[in-house]
Write an enzyme that holds these catalytic residues in place. Structure first.
Site, PDB file in Angstrom:
ATOM      1  N   GLN A   1       0.843  -1.246  -0.103  1.00 56.40           N
ATOM      2  CA  GLN A   1       0.045   0.065   0.035  1.00 56.40           C
ATOM      3  C   GLN A   1       0.683   1.267  -0.068  1.00 56.40           C
ATOM      4  O   GLN A   1       0.099   2.198   0.359  1.00 56.40           O
ATOM      5  CB  GLN A   1      -0.920   0.004   1.193  1.00 56.40           C
ATOM      6  CG  GLN A   1      -2.159  -0.864   1.138  1.00 56.40           C
ATOM      7  CD  GLN A   1      -3.089  -0.403  -0.074  1.00 56.40           C
ATOM      8  OE1 GLN A   1      -3.101   0.718  -0.397  1.00 56.40           O
ATOM      9  NE2 GLN A   1      -4.050  -1.411  -0.464  1.00 56.40           N
ATOM     10  N   SER A   2       2.088   1.304  -0.593  1.00 54.31           N
ATOM     11  CA  SER A   2       3.072   2.476  -0.686  1.00 54.31           C
ATOM     12  C   SER A   2       2.499   3.619  -1.182  1.00 54.31           C
ATOM     13  O   SER A   2       2.013   3.196  -2.455  1.00 54.31           O
ATOM     14  CB  SER A   2       4.237   1.733  -1.406  1.00 54.31           C
ATOM     15  OG  SER A   2       5.105   3.109  -1.670  1.00 54.31           O
TER      16      SER A   2
END
Length: 333
Positions: free
Chosen positions: A70-71
């Site tokens: 989920q960067s």
């Protein structure tokens, strides 16, 4: 000086939080890097203006990085690469860790930034959760694999935390100076280090305190920041020589682990949404604002304070329903 390509709309807004200021008894302002106008917003766009200029100068055909699935950085990097017709590839894990895999509610692996990555055609090579060192090694393997295929690879470290990334935040500090009087303190989420290092470098010797709220549980990150500061000195030809003890860091609001929402962060997120209509994220800015609330309420934070909203709002759409509590209801008001 480093060259840049324009990606964000700057200066980003800076405004007072009137209701929160009255509630907390401080003069609280917010820097809206969630409103950069680029790829869903976020402070990473500042770094990418310089990183992408360097990638283009190197003739890159593909950019390789790494991070959590989920960067926020990978999402904005993917958009930047799309702007210039460069491929983007990243080695990811759902929840990288330092020593042992943490427990706790995790973000959805299909929505949020991952969904936006898919729209941008970012290549995510997903690995089982393991240590950060393992993830860094996987990213290098991916880069070498692409090079073996004859592609010109440009490597970017996690979060864009390089001397160029830190330089972007020395410039961001100048942007603040052009928007009004100096602040007594700047508070923000601190993780991979370039935001913190760039601001600490720019404000060295000035009255403004630069205060990072750690989103990683490793105390030694201050040593990494100092090393990055030395590299920034080398880039700029300066001799600021930031030391680890000069980095103000609050480790009290990391929560269960990096990448895992915390109860305090969620409470802070809901507080600001209801008080000012401003959305934070559960991994970085929510935890940072929780620290700010705690310090203001105990009386250790005063004066004219700036909260730097670093973005990350797309992760709200990856929150598990259980993290929303009683507020997640449909029916009569």
């Amino acid at each position: 000086m480093p060259t840049r390509v324009p990606l964000i709309h700057a200066p980003t807004p800076l405004h007072r939080l009137d209701r929160v200021s009255a509630d907390l008894g401080i003069d609280l302002w917010i820097k809206r890097d969630d409103l950069t106008g680029f790829a869903g917003g976020g402070n990473k766009g500042r770094k990418l203006e310089y990183l992408m200029a360097d990638a283009l100068a190197e003739g890159a055909e593909v950019v390789v990085t790494c991070g959590a699935a989920q960067s926020n950085f990978i999402r904005q990097l993917g958009a930047a690469c799309a702007r210039f017709g460069i491929r983007c590839a990243a080695a990811v894990m759902a929840l990288p860790f330092e020593f042992e895999r943490p427990t706790g509610e995790q973000l959805d692996s299909r929505n949020g930034n991952v969904l936006l990555d898919a729209l941008l055609d970012v290549y995510l090579r997903t690995f089982p959760d393991s240590t950060w060192e393992e993830l860094y090694g996987r990213a290098e393997e991916l880069a070498m694999e692409l090079e073996a295929q004859g592609q010109r690879v440009y490597r970017i470290p996690i979060g864009g935390s390089s001397p160029l990334g830190a330089y972007a935040f020395t410039q961001a500090a100048q942007e603040i100076s052009g928007q009004g009087p100096e602040f007594d303190e700047i508070v923000f989420a601190s993780s991979s280090g370039s935001t913190h290092t760039g601001l600490a470098h720019a404000y060295r010797g000035r009255k403004t305190r630069v205060f990072g709220v750690a989103c990683d549980p490793e105390p030694e990150i201050a040593e990494d920041f100092a090393e990055l500061g030395y590299k920034l000195d080398s880039l700029l030809g300066t001799s600021v020589k930031l030391k680890p003890e000069e980095f103000d860091l609050d480790f009290g609001f990391v929560g269960p682990a990096y990448g895992v929402p915390s109860q305090e962060g969620m409470a802070a997120l809901k507080y600001l949404a209801k008080a000012e209509g401003v959305f934070l994220d559960p991994i970085y800015s929510g935890k940072a604002f929780a620290s700010l609330l705690h310090r203001a309420r105990e009386g250790s934070l005063s004066g004219r304070v700036l909260f730097w909203h670093t973005g990350g709002v797309p992760t709200l759409f990856a929150l598990p329903e259980s993290m929303l509590g009683d507020s997640f209801t449909v029916g009569e008001p």
